[in-house]
Design an enzyme around this catalytic site. Structure first.
Site, mmCIF file in Angstrom:
data_model
loop_
_atom_site.group_PDB
_atom_site.id
_atom_site.type_symbol
_atom_site.label_atom_id
_atom_site.label_comp_id
_atom_site.label_asym_id
_atom_site.label_seq_id
_atom_site.Cartn_x
_atom_site.Cartn_y
_atom_site.Cartn_z
ATOM 1 N N LEU A 128 0.667 -0.779 -0.374
ATOM 2 C CA LEU A 128 0.002 -0.007 -0.670
ATOM 3 C C LEU A 128 1.025 0.903 0.132
ATOM 4 O O LEU A 128 1.797 0.984 0.557
ATOM 5 C CB LEU A 128 -0.675 0.261 1.000
ATOM 6 C CG LEU A 128 -2.157 -0.643 1.201
ATOM 7 C CD1 LEU A 128 -3.179 -0.697 2.669
ATOM 8 C CD2 LEU A 128 -2.828 -0.583 0.608
ATOM 9 N N ASP A 129 1.148 2.006 -0.597
ATOM 10 C CA ASP A 129 1.386 3.804 -0.806
ATOM 11 C C ASP A 129 1.182 3.625 0.684
ATOM 12 O O ASP A 129 0.217 3.934 1.640
ATOM 13 C CB ASP A 129 0.394 4.618 -1.745
ATOM 14 C CG ASP A 129 1.078 4.376 -3.128
ATOM 15 O OD1 ASP A 129 1.079 3.108 -3.406
ATOM 16 O OD2 ASP A 129 -0.078 5.319 -3.882
ATOM 17 N N ARG A 130 2.619 4.595 0.638
ATOM 18 C CA ARG A 130 2.446 5.702 1.940
ATOM 19 C C ARG A 130 1.287 6.488 2.859
ATOM 20 O O ARG A 130 1.037 6.697 3.882
ATOM 21 C CB ARG A 130 3.363 6.646 1.858
ATOM 22 C CG ARG A 130 3.929 7.404 3.554
ATOM 23 C CD ARG A 130 4.904 7.944 3.573
ATOM 24 N NE ARG A 130 6.338 7.705 3.048
ATOM 25 C CZ ARG A 130 7.275 8.138 3.403
ATOM 26 N NH1 ARG A 130 6.931 7.500 5.104
ATOM 27 N NH2 ARG A 130 8.844 7.582 3.478
ATOM 28 N N ALA A 131 0.986 7.068 1.640
ATOM 29 C CA ALA A 131 -0.777 8.110 2.165
ATOM 30 C C ALA A 131 -1.506 7.447 2.121
ATOM 31 O O ALA A 131 -2.767 7.539 2.558
ATOM 32 C CB ALA A 131 -0.558 8.941 0.621
ATOM 33 N N THR A 132 -1.770 5.899 1.894
ATOM 34 C CA THR A 132 -3.126 4.934 1.702
ATOM 35 C C THR A 132 -3.314 4.536 2.888
ATOM 36 O O THR A 132 -1.700 3.765 3.219
ATOM 37 C CB THR A 132 -3.080 3.974 0.356
ATOM 38 O OG1 THR A 132 -3.044 4.776 -0.741
ATOM 39 C CG2 THR A 132 -4.619 3.359 0.063
#
Length: 285
Positions: A128-132
């Protein structure tokens, strides 16, 4: 400490990575930011600084010394002998992208819980992306890692995301079938392009306010930034996704809500990470 001369003019961060292949560009940038790189005796200014063959570059970095990584606590949704499911918070990386990264990640948190695996991505099944935020499953053994990753590669995993997007898509529900490729003009981003890899996303509008729509998203493929690229291409970027044209916000309003998968025990399970409160607040305001 490394001293070297360059064969040609190039970016400083590229030179550092060439000197230390175990480093990522982000790791090289961190060394520069920490004042550990000098060019001709002066502290390097920035990663994009150009250096020439006549320049002397000194890098204060010893790859044998591992940085001390802080401990973090991650919310556990499920755990057995083979795997562990977490609710990944916003801001936490799934894994490090290079040897020099003194940052806690899902992988560093996982390291004390796994057996028979090592490396920066040990036990990481998907990313998962850092921001997700949201549901993320990890493996505790090599056998479980192979079993779970095969399901992702064969598209036997059902993933459901929730996103808040700008505006109102013309259809209540639809399937976005558009290939995604890296953007050569901005390599840290991706775009819809004819030469890209197949990417398919189904969406359904579940709520609206005067400015935004709340969408339920089900990606059939798992391309990097797929949901963000698809929605931006439609003219409805995700709230907080300034990289792809979204409105400024306190976070990226993208959450991995549900994950349906068959565990190594052969039991089919659905894991759910509750929608963060800020989603409801954003739709109310």
């Amino acid at each position: 400490m490394s001293d070297g001369e360059l064969p040609q003019t190039e970016r400083l961060d590229q030179y550092i990575v060439r000197e230390f292949p175990g480093l990522s560009r982000a790791g090289a940038s961190r060394l520069i930011e920490d004042g550990k790189v000098t060019v001709n005796g002066k502290a390097a200014a920035k990663s994009s600084q150009k250096v020439a063959a006549t320049d002397t570059v000194q890098i204060n970095y010893d790859p044998s010394v591992r940085p001390e990584i802080p401990e973090i606590d991650l919310p556990i949704l499920y755990e057995d002998r083979s795997c562990i499911v977490i609710n990944k918070p916003v801001g936490v990386l799934s894994h490090s992208k290079g040897a020099f990264n003194p940052e806690a990640t899902v992988a560093t948190w996982l390291s004390s819980r796994i057996k028979g695996m090592d490396g920066e991505r040990a036990g990481i099944v998907h990313r998962l992306d850092r921001a997700t935020s949201g549901v993320m499953i990890c493996a505790k053994t090599p056998e479980a890692l192979s079993w779970l990753q095969k399901q992702f590669s064969e598209r036997k995993v059902k993933k459901t995301y929730i996103a808040i997007v700008k505006g109102f898509p013309s259809k209540e529900e639809a399937v976005i079938d558009m290939p995604v490729e890296r953007n050569p003009k901005k390599p840290q981003t991706f775009r819809v392009g004819a030469n890209g890899k197949p990417a398919v996303t189904a969406y359904r509008i579940t709520q609206r306010n005067q400015k935004y729509s709340l969408l339920e998203l089900q990606p059939a493929t798992g391309r990097t930034h797929q949901l963000r690229v698809h929605l931006s291409y439609l003219g409805h970027p995700i709230l907080g996704d300034t990289l792809y044209g979204g409105d400024q916000a306190d976070r990226l309003f993208l959450h991995a809500y549900k994950l349906e998968i068959t565990l190594p025990s052969r039991e089919r399970k659905i894991f759910e990470a509750p929608l963060p409160e800020e989603f409801e607040r954003a739709m109310q305001t």
